[in-house]
Design an enzyme around this catalytic site. Structure first.
Site, PDB file in Angstrom:
ATOM      1  N   THR A  16       0.810  -1.223   0.000  1.00  0.00           N
ATOM      2  CA  THR A  16       0.000   0.000   0.000  1.00  0.00           C
ATOM      3  C   THR A  16       0.842   1.273   0.000  1.00  0.00           C
ATOM      4  OG1 THR A  16      -0.175  -0.142   2.404  1.00  0.00           O
ATOM      5  CG2 THR A  16      -1.969  -1.117   1.115  1.00  0.00           C
ATOM      6  N   GLY A  17       2.166   1.140   0.119  1.00  0.00           N
ATOM      7  CA  GLY A  17       3.034   2.317   0.098  1.00  0.00           C
ATOM      8  C   GLY A  17       3.277   2.804  -1.322  1.00  0.00           C
ATOM      9  N   VAL A  19       6.077   2.975  -3.100  1.00  0.00           N
ATOM     10  CA  VAL A  19       6.908   2.074  -3.896  1.00  0.00           C
ATOM     11  C   VAL A  19       6.179   0.753  -4.131  1.00  0.00           C
ATOM     12  CG1 VAL A  19       9.072   0.760  -3.953  1.00  0.00           C
ATOM     13  CG2 VAL A  19       9.065   3.129  -3.149  1.00  0.00           C
ATOM     14  N   ARG A  44      -3.328  -2.149   9.614  1.00  0.00           N
ATOM     15  CA  ARG A  44      -4.362  -1.146   9.303  1.00  0.00           C
ATOM     16  C   ARG A  44      -4.813  -1.200   7.846  1.00  0.00           C
ATOM     17  NH1 ARG A  44       0.361   1.809   9.825  1.00  0.00           N
ATOM     18  NH2 ARG A  44       1.006   3.007   7.985  1.00  0.00           N
ATOM     19  N   SER A  45      -4.020  -1.852   6.995  1.00  0.00           N
ATOM     20  CA  SER A  45      -4.388  -1.955   5.579  1.00  0.00           C
ATOM     21  C   SER A  45      -5.046  -3.288   5.238  1.00  0.00           C
ATOM     22  CB  SER A  45      -3.137  -1.778   4.697  1.00  0.00           C
ATOM     23  OG  SER A  45      -2.574  -0.506   4.872  1.00  0.00           O
ATOM     24  N   ARG A 104      21.769  -4.032   2.376  1.00  0.00           N
ATOM     25  CA  ARG A 104      22.584  -3.533   1.267  1.00  0.00           C
ATOM     26  C   ARG A 104      24.081  -3.740   1.465  1.00  0.00           C
ATOM     27  NH1 ARG A 104      19.187   2.061   0.655  1.00  0.00           N
ATOM     28  NH2 ARG A 104      17.386   1.189  -0.442  1.00  0.00           N
ATOM     29  N   CYS A 133      17.814   4.764  -4.070  1.00  0.00           N
ATOM     30  CA  CYS A 133      17.339   5.352  -5.319  1.00  0.00           C
ATOM     31  C   CYS A 133      18.353   6.294  -5.954  1.00  0.00           C
ATOM     32  CB  CYS A 133      16.016   6.086  -5.085  1.00  0.00           C
ATOM     33  SG  CYS A 133      16.033   7.189  -3.653  1.00  0.00           S
ATOM     34  N   GLY A 164      10.632  10.265  -2.237  1.00  0.00           N
ATOM     35  CA  GLY A 164      11.636   9.388  -1.670  1.00  0.00           C
ATOM     36  C   GLY A 164      11.407   9.114  -0.198  1.00  0.00           C
ATOM     37  N   ARG A 239      17.078  17.669  -0.180  1.00  0.00           N
ATOM     38  CA  ARG A 239      15.651  17.466  -0.444  1.00  0.00           C
ATOM     39  C   ARG A 239      15.070  18.748  -1.037  1.00  0.00           C
ATOM     40  NH1 ARG A 239      13.826  12.601  -0.690  1.00  0.00           N
ATOM     41  NH2 ARG A 239      14.453  12.079   1.442  1.00  0.00           N
ATOM     42  N   HIS A 246      14.334  12.321  -8.975  1.00  0.00           N
ATOM     43  CA  HIS A 246      15.572  12.824  -8.380  1.00  0.00           C
ATOM     44  C   HIS A 246      16.493  13.371  -9.467  1.00  0.00           C
ATOM     45  CE1 HIS A 246      14.215  11.203  -4.722  1.00  0.00           C
ATOM     46  NE2 HIS A 246      15.065  10.203  -4.546  1.00  0.00           N
TER      47      HIS A 246
END
Length: 339
Positions: A16-17, A19, A44-45, A104, A133, A164, A239, A246
């Protein structure tokens, strides 16, 4: 671990986000061979329905057995959830492609941008990391240059969109803009300062060395992806009040001389790259052009006249697509090609 099939059971964690939503769209657009799609998000979703290939699929919450029949799971639910659930998924026989920062820099987890180091997928142990990203779009452009002229040093300043940070940041930028234009007081919640009509030289937490975590991600991830720890990188991440896409000012110093003309020719043939470099006609990459596009756009290619072997570049890409969702799906495509 992954078996050859005509179609695969795929899961999106964090569906649901911003990304996660983009991952679903990219899977559909690229006609990834999905047999069944499972969607997971927070409690909640639960029960929320999202569309995929004409079907409405309910969102579920994660359980210990959620990944038993899943072949590939695309994670975009944050580092804490990934730390817990990615090993559970991998233990179930599922290959995890994780978009968070959790794995990562783990030496046993490949950090992959398919145009740069798809070969690293061969040694995964069930978890594959999707890079940051801002790093992804930069290394797609750096790799062809490095192969030809060997990069010594990179100086990069980023101009990163609020998407982002996520949907709450996008909502905050919109609301602050509306409020300011209507002479109302604004609310500041997501960022430490007003983001509308402002620029913040601050992404993620500050570290003891004075850099932010985002800046050090670009340093460490670039070296890992490029497979060359001798490449020196220094970054300032900023930002800006842009919703999506970006931008980066990238200065590259090489061992071997490569001219702006040669760089332009080289990048015009590079996979995933579009050269947009015609300043006489005011043609150069912009976030509004990159939004919704898969490619990394590069322009303002010019010799750095302050050093002997230097090139300046302006690099722009959609951070939700190539910077996150698309790169994850491209990794999945490489995986099923390799089986």
């Amino acid at each position: 671990m992954l078996k050859k099939k005509e179609r695969y059971n795929v899961a999106v964690v964090g569906a649901t986000g911003a990304v996660g939503n983009e991952m679903i769209s990219v899977l559909e657009e690229r006609e990834f061979p999905v047999e069944n799609l499972s969607l997971f998000a927070s409690e909640r979703s639960e029960g929320t329905k999202l569309s995929f290939n004409g079907y409405e699929i309910p969102v579920e919450t994660l359980k210990e057995d959620s990944f038993v029949d899943i072949d590939i799971a695309l994670f975009s639910a944050g580092a804490e959830r990934s730390k817990i659930w990615a090993p559970i998924a991998a233990k179930s026989g599922c290959v995890v492609i994780d978009n968070s920062s959790q794995w990562r820099m783990n030496a046993e987890v490949p950090l992959v941008v398919p145009e740069v180091n798809a070969h690293d997928l061969k040694w995964h142990k069930g978890i594959i990391a999707n890079p940051n990203c801002s790093t992804i779009q930069m290394v797609v452009v750096l790799k062809p240059i490095h192969d030809v002229a060997k990069i010594k040093r990179v100086v990069v300043t980023t101009f990163q969109a609020v998407s982002g940070t996520g949907k709450k940041a996008m909502d905050e930028l919109l609301q602050q803009t509306v409020d300011l234009l209507n002479f109302k007081d604004i609310t500041i919640q997501v960022y430490p300062h007003q983001i509308a009509f402002n620029v913040l030289p601050h992404i993620d937490k500050f570290l003891e060395n004075g850099y932010t975590k985002e800046e050090m991600k670009m340093v460490n991830e670039t070296q890992k992806i490029m497979g060359d720890s001798s490449i020196r990188v220094t970054a300032t991440t900023v930002r800006v009040p842009v919703f999506r896409g970006h931008s980066e000012s990238v200065n590259v110093e090489t061992e071997k001389k490569i001219t702006a003309h040669e760089t332009r020719e080289l990048l015009s043939k590079a996979p995933g790259v579009v050269v947009m470099d015609n300043p006489e006609k005011n043609e150069y990459p912009l976030p509004i052009y990159a939004s919704g596009r898969d490619e990394v756009f590069v322009g303002r290619i010019r010799d750095d006249e302050s050093i002997e072997n230097g090139i300046n570049l302006w690099v722009v890409s959609d951070n939700l697509r190539k910077g996150a969702a698309l790169n994850a799906v491209q990794i999945a495509e490489e995986l099923i090609r390799m089986v």
